[in-house]
Design a protein around this motif. Structure first.
Motif, PDB file in Angstrom:
ATOM      1  N   LEU A  63     -10.368  -0.004   9.762  1.00 26.99           N
ATOM      2  CA  LEU A  63     -11.701   1.438   9.265  1.00 26.99           C
ATOM      3  C   LEU A  63     -10.794   2.217   7.812  1.00 26.99           C
ATOM      4  CD1 LEU A  63     -12.921   3.667  12.159  1.00 26.99           C
ATOM      5  CD2 LEU A  63     -14.417   2.198  10.914  1.00 26.99           C
ATOM      6  N   VAL A  64      -9.413   1.978   8.511  1.00 26.27           N
ATOM      7  CA  VAL A  64      -8.468   2.708   6.902  1.00 26.27           C
ATOM      8  C   VAL A  64      -7.986   1.493   6.078  1.00 26.27           C
ATOM      9  CG1 VAL A  64      -6.173   3.281   6.628  1.00 26.27           C
ATOM     10  CG2 VAL A  64      -7.594   4.220   8.798  1.00 26.27           C
ATOM     11  N   LYS A  65      -7.512   0.068   6.074  1.00 29.55           N
ATOM     12  CA  LYS A  65      -7.523  -0.592   5.044  1.00 29.55           C
ATOM     13  C   LYS A  65      -9.036  -1.411   4.601  1.00 29.55           C
ATOM     14  CE  LYS A  65      -4.180  -3.173   5.584  1.00 29.55           C
ATOM     15  NZ  LYS A  65      -3.592  -5.291   6.612  1.00 29.55           N
ATOM     16  N   GLY A  66      -9.529  -1.593   5.413  1.00 31.84           N
ATOM     17  CA  GLY A  66     -11.044  -1.836   4.954  1.00 31.84           C
ATOM     18  C   GLY A  66     -11.257  -3.740   4.943  1.00 31.84           C
ATOM     19  N   ASP A  67     -10.176  -3.946   6.020  1.00 33.66           N
ATOM     20  CA  ASP A  67      -9.682  -5.829   6.456  1.00 33.66           C
ATOM     21  C   ASP A  67     -10.216  -5.315   7.553  1.00 33.66           C
ATOM     22  OD1 ASP A  67      -9.403  -5.821   3.324  1.00 33.66           O
ATOM     23  OD2 ASP A  67      -7.399  -5.792   3.765  1.00 33.66           O
ATOM     24  N   LEU A  68     -11.121  -6.712   7.260  1.00 33.58           N
ATOM     25  CA  LEU A  68     -11.779  -7.319   9.162  1.00 33.58           C
ATOM     26  C   LEU A  68     -10.329  -7.858   9.954  1.00 33.58           C
ATOM     27  CD1 LEU A  68     -14.965  -9.131   8.761  1.00 33.58           C
ATOM     28  CD2 LEU A  68     -14.834  -6.580   8.894  1.00 33.58           C
ATOM     29  N   ASP A  69     -10.345  -7.192  11.519  1.00 34.08           N
ATOM     30  CA  ASP A  69      -9.386  -8.323  12.165  1.00 34.08           C
ATOM     31  C   ASP A  69      -9.704  -9.733  11.914  1.00 34.08           C
ATOM     32  OD1 ASP A  69      -7.541  -7.886  13.642  1.00 34.08           O
ATOM     33  OD2 ASP A  69      -8.137  -7.321  15.644  1.00 34.08           O
ATOM     34  N   ASP A  70      -8.681 -10.111  12.719  1.00 34.48           N
ATOM     35  CA  ASP A  70      -8.351 -11.944  13.273  1.00 34.48           C
ATOM     36  C   ASP A  70      -8.780 -12.054  14.290  1.00 34.48           C
ATOM     37  OD1 ASP A  70      -6.014 -10.882  13.720  1.00 34.48           O
ATOM     38  OD2 ASP A  70      -4.677 -11.773  12.829  1.00 34.48           O
ATOM     39  N   VAL A 103     -15.180   5.502   0.516  1.00 31.37           N
ATOM     40  CA  VAL A 103     -14.650   5.071   1.129  1.00 31.37           C
ATOM     41  C   VAL A 103     -13.280   4.962   0.290  1.00 31.37           C
ATOM     42  CG1 VAL A 103     -12.914   4.511   2.743  1.00 31.37           C
ATOM     43  CG2 VAL A 103     -15.806   4.348   3.367  1.00 31.37           C
ATOM     44  N   ILE A 104     -12.221   5.839   0.402  1.00 29.94           N
ATOM     45  CA  ILE A 104     -11.272   5.707  -0.356  1.00 29.94           C
ATOM     46  C   ILE A 104     -10.341   4.537   0.091  1.00 29.94           C
ATOM     47  CG2 ILE A 104      -9.204   6.715  -1.348  1.00 29.94           C
ATOM     48  CD1 ILE A 104     -11.767   8.090  -2.797  1.00 29.94           C
ATOM     49  N   VAL A 105     -10.251   2.917  -0.505  1.00 25.90           N
ATOM     50  CA  VAL A 105      -9.717   2.303   0.170  1.00 25.90           C
ATOM     51  C   VAL A 105      -8.721   1.783  -1.594  1.00 25.90           C
ATOM     52  CG1 VAL A 105     -10.745   1.408   1.590  1.00 25.90           C
ATOM     53  CG2 VAL A 105     -10.950   0.266  -0.622  1.00 25.90           C
ATOM     54  N   SER A 106      -8.160   0.716  -1.355  1.00 21.99           N
ATOM     55  CA  SER A 106      -7.178  -0.157  -2.113  1.00 21.99           C
ATOM     56  C   SER A 106      -8.312  -0.903  -3.081  1.00 21.99           C
ATOM     57  CB  SER A 106      -5.801  -0.694  -1.844  1.00 21.99           C
ATOM     58  OG  SER A 106      -5.252  -0.983  -3.081  1.00 21.99           O
ATOM     59  N   ASP A 107      -8.349  -1.115  -4.579  1.00 20.35           N
ATOM     60  CA  ASP A 107      -9.121  -2.373  -5.051  1.00 20.35           C
ATOM     61  C   ASP A 107      -8.615  -4.016  -4.869  1.00 20.35           C
ATOM     62  OD1 ASP A 107     -10.176  -0.195  -6.005  1.00 20.35           O
ATOM     63  OD2 ASP A 107      -9.394   0.305  -7.708  1.00 20.35           O
ATOM     64  N   THR A 108      -6.346  -3.712  -4.109  1.00 17.09           N
ATOM     65  CA  THR A 108      -5.493  -4.608  -4.104  1.00 17.09           C
ATOM     66  C   THR A 108      -6.182  -5.000  -2.766  1.00 17.09           C
ATOM     67  OG1 THR A 108      -4.434  -4.440  -5.510  1.00 17.09           O
ATOM     68  CG2 THR A 108      -3.755  -5.983  -3.924  1.00 17.09           C
ATOM     69  N   PRO A 109      -7.175  -6.039  -2.688  1.00 19.60           N
ATOM     70  CA  PRO A 109      -7.301  -7.091  -0.793  1.00 19.60           C
ATOM     71  C   PRO A 109      -6.149  -6.524   0.159  1.00 19.60           C
ATOM     72  CG  PRO A 109      -8.313  -7.857  -1.941  1.00 19.60           C
ATOM     73  CD  PRO A 109      -7.926  -7.851  -3.379  1.00 19.60           C
ATOM     74  N   GLY A 110      -6.054  -6.518   1.521  1.00 18.16           N
ATOM     75  CA  GLY A 110      -5.066  -6.076   2.215  1.00 18.16           C
ATOM     76  C   GLY A 110      -4.073  -4.640   2.208  1.00 18.16           C
ATOM     77  N   ARG A 111      -4.176  -4.195   1.314  1.00 17.71           N
ATOM     78  CA  ARG A 111      -3.231  -3.149   0.979  1.00 17.71           C
ATOM     79  C   ARG A 111      -3.126  -2.039   0.894  1.00 17.71           C
ATOM     80  NH1 ARG A 111      -2.410   0.492  -2.948  1.00 17.71           N
ATOM     81  NH2 ARG A 111      -0.199   1.457  -3.315  1.00 17.71           N
ATOM     82  N   LYS A 112      -2.877  -1.431   1.886  1.00 22.09           N
ATOM     83  CA  LYS A 112      -2.634   0.146   2.618  1.00 22.09           C
ATOM     84  C   LYS A 112      -2.460   1.115   1.658  1.00 22.09           C
ATOM     85  CE  LYS A 112      -1.565   2.641   6.849  1.00 22.09           C
ATOM     86  NZ  LYS A 112      -0.915   2.637   7.726  1.00 22.09           N
ATOM     87  N   LEU A 113      -3.355   2.066   0.794  1.00 20.45           N
ATOM     88  CA  LEU A 113      -3.350   3.119   0.085  1.00 20.45           C
ATOM     89  C   LEU A 113      -1.766   3.908   1.281  1.00 20.45           C
ATOM     90  CD1 LEU A 113      -6.360   4.022  -1.234  1.00 20.45           C
ATOM     91  CD2 LEU A 113      -4.510   2.837  -2.191  1.00 20.45           C
ATOM     92  N   SER A 114      -1.076   4.617   0.429  1.00 21.27           N
ATOM     93  CA  SER A 114      -0.442   5.881   0.909  1.00 21.27           C
ATOM     94  C   SER A 114      -0.741   7.155   1.600  1.00 21.27           C
ATOM     95  CB  SER A 114       1.162   6.394   0.482  1.00 21.27           C
ATOM     96  OG  SER A 114       0.691   6.315  -1.186  1.00 21.27           O
ATOM     97  N   TRP A 115      -0.670   7.674   2.210  1.00 22.58           N
ATOM     98  CA  TRP A 115      -1.027   9.117   2.461  1.00 22.58           C
ATOM     99  C   TRP A 115      -1.637   9.992   1.056  1.00 22.58           C
ATOM    100  CZ3 TRP A 115      -0.134  11.732   7.869  1.00 22.58           C
ATOM    101  CH2 TRP A 115      -0.625  11.030   8.918  1.00 22.58           C
ATOM    102  N   GLU A 116      -1.031  10.022   0.375  1.00 27.92           N
ATOM    103  CA  GLU A 116      -0.608  11.144  -1.008  1.00 27.92           C
ATOM    104  C   GLU A 116      -1.823  10.499  -1.762  1.00 27.92           C
ATOM    105  OE1 GLU A 116       2.046   9.463   0.867  1.00 27.92           O
ATOM    106  OE2 GLU A 116       3.814  10.577   0.410  1.00 27.92           O
ATOM    107  N   GLU A 117      -1.544   9.181  -1.460  1.00 25.15           N
ATOM    108  CA  GLU A 117      -2.799   8.339  -2.627  1.00 25.15           C
ATOM    109  C   GLU A 117      -4.377   8.819  -1.969  1.00 25.15           C
ATOM    110  OE1 GLU A 117      -1.152   4.852  -4.330  1.00 25.15           O
ATOM    111  OE2 GLU A 117      -1.390   4.856  -2.250  1.00 25.15           O
ATOM    112  N   ILE A 118      -4.410   9.011  -0.172  1.00 25.04           N
ATOM    113  CA  ILE A 118      -5.886   9.096  -0.128  1.00 25.04           C
ATOM    114  C   ILE A 118      -5.576  10.975  -0.133  1.00 25.04           C
ATOM    115  CG2 ILE A 118      -7.076   9.194   2.031  1.00 25.04           C
ATOM    116  CD1 ILE A 118      -5.513   6.841   2.480  1.00 25.04           C
ATOM    117  N   GLY A 119      -4.724  11.496  -0.150  1.00 29.72           N
ATOM    118  CA  GLY A 119      -5.433  12.882  -0.182  1.00 29.72           C
ATOM    119  C   GLY A 119      -5.596  13.140  -1.638  1.00 29.72           C
ATOM    120  N   LYS A 120      -5.319  12.880  -2.706  1.00 28.50           N
ATOM    121  CA  LYS A 120      -5.631  13.153  -3.764  1.00 28.50           C
ATOM    122  C   LYS A 120      -6.804  12.009  -4.154  1.00 28.50           C
ATOM    123  CE  LYS A 120      -0.281  13.030  -5.112  1.00 28.50           C
ATOM    124  NZ  LYS A 120       0.463  13.025  -6.292  1.00 28.50           N
TER     125      LYS A 120
END
Length: 536
Positions: free
Chosen positions: A205-212, A249-266
Motif C-alpha cells: 500500500l505504501v510503496k505501490g509495488d506488488l509483492d513477489d 495516493v501519494i507515491v513516488s514517480d520512480t518505480p520501487g522508490r519509497k517516499l520519505s515521511w517528509e515528502e508524503i506529509g508535504k
C-alpha cells in the motif's frame, strides 16, 4: 512431556462469548462517562438506568444531524444547486464549509438528496449543472472535489441504476490544507496472527509495488535485523500513506522508490498512519501496548485465507472490541488459497463477527459501489467491512485504497480542555536533545510553551519547555488534541523520561497529585487462553 489442550465445550464457548459481550457493554459505559458525547449524556444514562431502556448514542447523533427540532426554515439544496446567482452560491459555500468543519477537514456530499433524504428528482442535465455548481462552491472555501459514485448518470463510476431513474451521486469534498497542521490524520492499528501478511500488505500500500510472494514488500517496514531474518514483526512499526485533495495516493514517480515521511506529509491532504503490530504470542505485551498507546481510530484485522481466524487473531479481535474501536477485516493470500478453504475461512469469520461477543454486521466489499456505500456508512460501529485481497496479484487492493481515502473521522477530542500529552516513546537526537513522541489527548500546545513532564520514580514532575514540535517528521508551530506529535524538550536528559509519562502545562499552583495505589475493576478477556501468570 507436553499436555494436550482440550477443546472448550459448546456451553463453555457460549459462556465465554456472553462474558465478552458483558465486558464490551461495561467498556462502552465507562467510555461514555469519560468522553461524554453531549450535554444530555449523563441525564440520559441515569434515565436509562431507571427505565431499563438501552441508550443508543449513534441514533442520537443521526437524529441530531437531521435537525428535526430546528424551527428555522432552510433553503432546499435543490434550489442552491440549480439557481444560478451569487446569493445561493454563497449559501451553498457556507453549508459546505460547515460540513467540512464537522468532518474535520472533509465531507461526502450527496447530490440528488435533500438533508431529510427526500429525492431531488434530478435529470441528467440538472445533475451536470448541480455538480458543476458544487465544484464552484467548494473552490470558494478552498476545497477540492472528487466524484465517487453516480446513479443513472452513466460512465465508469455509475452504480446499479435505480427504478425511479433519478440521477444522484456522492462527491468527496476535501479541504486544501494551507499548512501542515490542517492535514487530516487517521490512525489505524494493524493486527492479526503471525504470517497473516500484515507487513507485506502495508509495504504494498505504501510503496505501490506488488509483492513477489516471498515478502519483498515488507523489508522496508522492519526495524531490526532479526525481523528481516525471521520475517516476523517484534516491535511497534509505523508507516504512513498519503492522499491528495482529489483522492489520489501519494507515491513516488520512480518505480520501487519509497517516499520519505517528509515528502508524503508535504504533498498530502489526508494521512493514514498505520501501526504495524506483532502477531506472535511472544510479543503480545508489545501488541497490547501499541493498541493502547497509539489511540487508533480504527483496527485492521488481517486474516490469512489459508489459515483462517486462528492463534492470536481472536485475542486481537477481543482487545479491539474491548477498546470499542471499529474493526475492518482483510482476508489475504487469496491467490494461493483453494476455493473450499477460502469458503471455510469466510464462514468462520462471519460466525465469529455475528456472535454475541462481537455483535458485528459483516459486509463483504466486492465492487466499487459496495466500497463507497460502506465507507460512507462506517460511522456505525456495528458494521464490519471485509475485503479479500492478494498482495501478489493486486486483486481488490484498489478497493482497500479507495476505502481508506474516504474513511470518515472517528474519535472524541477536546481542544478546549487543558493540555495533556501521553508519552509513547523517547529518543535522543544529535544536536536536538531529548525527544518524546505520543498522542495529544486534549488541548493545544505551541512551540516554546512551558510544560512539566512526569512522574518519575519519586512522583515528581520535571519543569521544561517545548523546543520544537514535529508531525510526521515535519516541523510545525503547534499540535492539537487527537494528533500524534514529537516534542523536543529543553533541559531534560533521556534517562529522566520514559514511556507512560505525561506532559502537562506548567502550573503555578501545587504539582499534580501522583497515586501509587488505586482501586479498579478488571476483566479478563475470555478468548485469551494462555497462562495469565506469565508476566502478561
Amino acid at each position: 512431556m507436553t499436555t494436550k489442550t482440550n477443546k472448550p465445550l459448546p456451553h463453555e464457548r457460549r459462556k465465554g462469548e456472553a462474558a465478552l459481550s458483558d465486558f464490551a457493554e461495561y467498556v462502552e459505559k465507562q467510555q461514555a462517562l469519560r468522553y461524554p458525547g453531549s450535554k444530555h449524556t449523563a441525564k440520559a444514562a441515569a434515565k436509562n438506568m431507571q427505565t431499563g431502556f438501552d441508550h443508543h448514542e449513534e441514533l442520537d447523533d443521526i437524529l441530531n444531524s437531521l435537525d428535526l427540532s430546528d424551527p428555522v426554515p432552510r433553503v432546499r439544496l435543490r434550489e442552491l444547486l440549480l439557481t444560478p446567482d451569487n446569493v445561493t452560491l454563497q449559501k451553498l459555500s457556507e453549508i459546505i464549509k460547515e460540513r467540512i468543519e464537522e468532518g474535520h477537514g472533509e465531507t461526502v456530499f450527496e447530490i440528488g438528496f435533500e438533508n431529510n433524504g427526500e429525492s431531488m428528482k434530478l435529470t441528467r442535465d440538472e445533475f451536470d449543472v448541480a455538480y458543476k455548481r458544487l465544484v464552484e462552491a467548494a473552490k470558494k472555501v478552498r476545497a477540492d472535489t472528487q466524484l465517487l459514485l453516480t446513479k443513472n448518470v452513466g460512465g465508469k463510476l455509475d452504480g446499479v441504476p435505480t427504478k425511479d431513474g433519478d440521477c444522484s451521486g456522492k462527491v468527496l469534498i476535501r479541504r486544501v490544507p494551507a499548512k501542515v497542521e490542517e492535514v487530516i490524520e487517521t490512525r489505524i492499528a494493524v493486527v492479526g496472527n503471525v504470517d497473516a501478511g500484515k507487513s507485506s500488505m502495508l509495504g504494498v500500500l505504501v510503496k505501490g509495488d506488488l509483492d513477489d510472494g516471498r515478502g519483498k514488500a515488507r523489508l522496508n517496514l522492519f526495524r531490526h535485523k532479526h525481523e528481516i531474518e525471521t520475517g516476523r514483526t517484534s516491535s511497534v512499526g509505523m508507516e504512513i500513506m498519503g492522499f491528495d485533495t482529489t483522492g489520489q495516493v501519494i507515491v513516488s514517480d520512480t518505480p520501487g522508490r519509497k517516499l520519505s515521511w517528509e515528502e508524503i506529509g508535504k504533498r498530502s491532504a489526508k494521512v493514514i498512519t498505520f501501526t504495524d503490530l506483532a502477531g506472535h504470542e511472544r510479543y503480545l505485551r508489545t501488541t497490547v501496548f501499541g493498541m493502547l498507546s497509539s489511540s487508533p481510530n480504527y483496527c485492521l484485522l488481517m486474516v490469512a485465507a489459508n489459515n483462517g481466524l486462528i492463534g492470536m487473531s481472536k485475542e486481537h479481535l477481543g482487545i479491539a472490541l474491548a477498546l470499542n474501536v471499529p474493526v475492518m477485516v482483510v482476508i489475504t493470500k487469496i491467490d494461493i488459497c483453494p476455493p473450499q478453504i477460502l469458503e471455510q475461512t469466510i464462514t468462520q469469520i462471519t460466525r465469529i463477527l455475528k456472535s454475541p461477543g462481537a455483535r458485528k454486521i459483516p459486509v463483504f466489499i466486492k465492487n466499487h459501489e459496495d466500497c463507497i456505500n460502506t465507507a460512507t456508512q462506517f460511522v456505525s460501529q456495528r458494521i464490519c467491512p471485509i475485503f479479500q485481497v492478494s498482495n501478489v496479484t493486486g486483486e481488490n487492493l484498489d478497493l482497500v485504497r479507495t476505502f481508506f481515502n474516504i474513511l470518515p473521522h472517528h474519535g472524541r477530542y477536546d481542544t478546549d480542555a487543558p493540555f495533556e500529552f501521553h508519552v509513547n516513546d523517547t529518543f535522543s537526537v544529535p544536536h536536538v536533545g531529548t525527544v518524546v513522541s505520543g498522542i495529544v489527548k486534549s488541548g493545544v500546545i505551541h512551540a516554546g510553551d512551558e510544560v512539566q513532564i512526569g512522574p518519575d520514580s519519586l512522583g515528581r514532575f520535571i519543569q521544561t519547555s517545548i523546543r520544537s514540535i514535529e508531525r510526521k517528521r515535519i516541523g510545525v508551530p503547534a499540535a492539537s488534541a487527537g494528533q500524534s506529535a514529537s516534542f523536543a524538550l529543553r533541559r531534560v536528559r533521556r534517562k529522566d523520561v520514559r514511556k507512560g509519562m505525561v506532559v502537562l502545562p506548567k502550573s503555578d499552583g501545587p504539582p499534580p497529585k501522583v497515586y501509587r495505589e488505586f482501586v479498579a475493576e478488571g476483566s479478563i478477556l475470555p478468548c485469551i487462553l494462555f497462562d495469565i501468570r506469565r508476566a502478561y
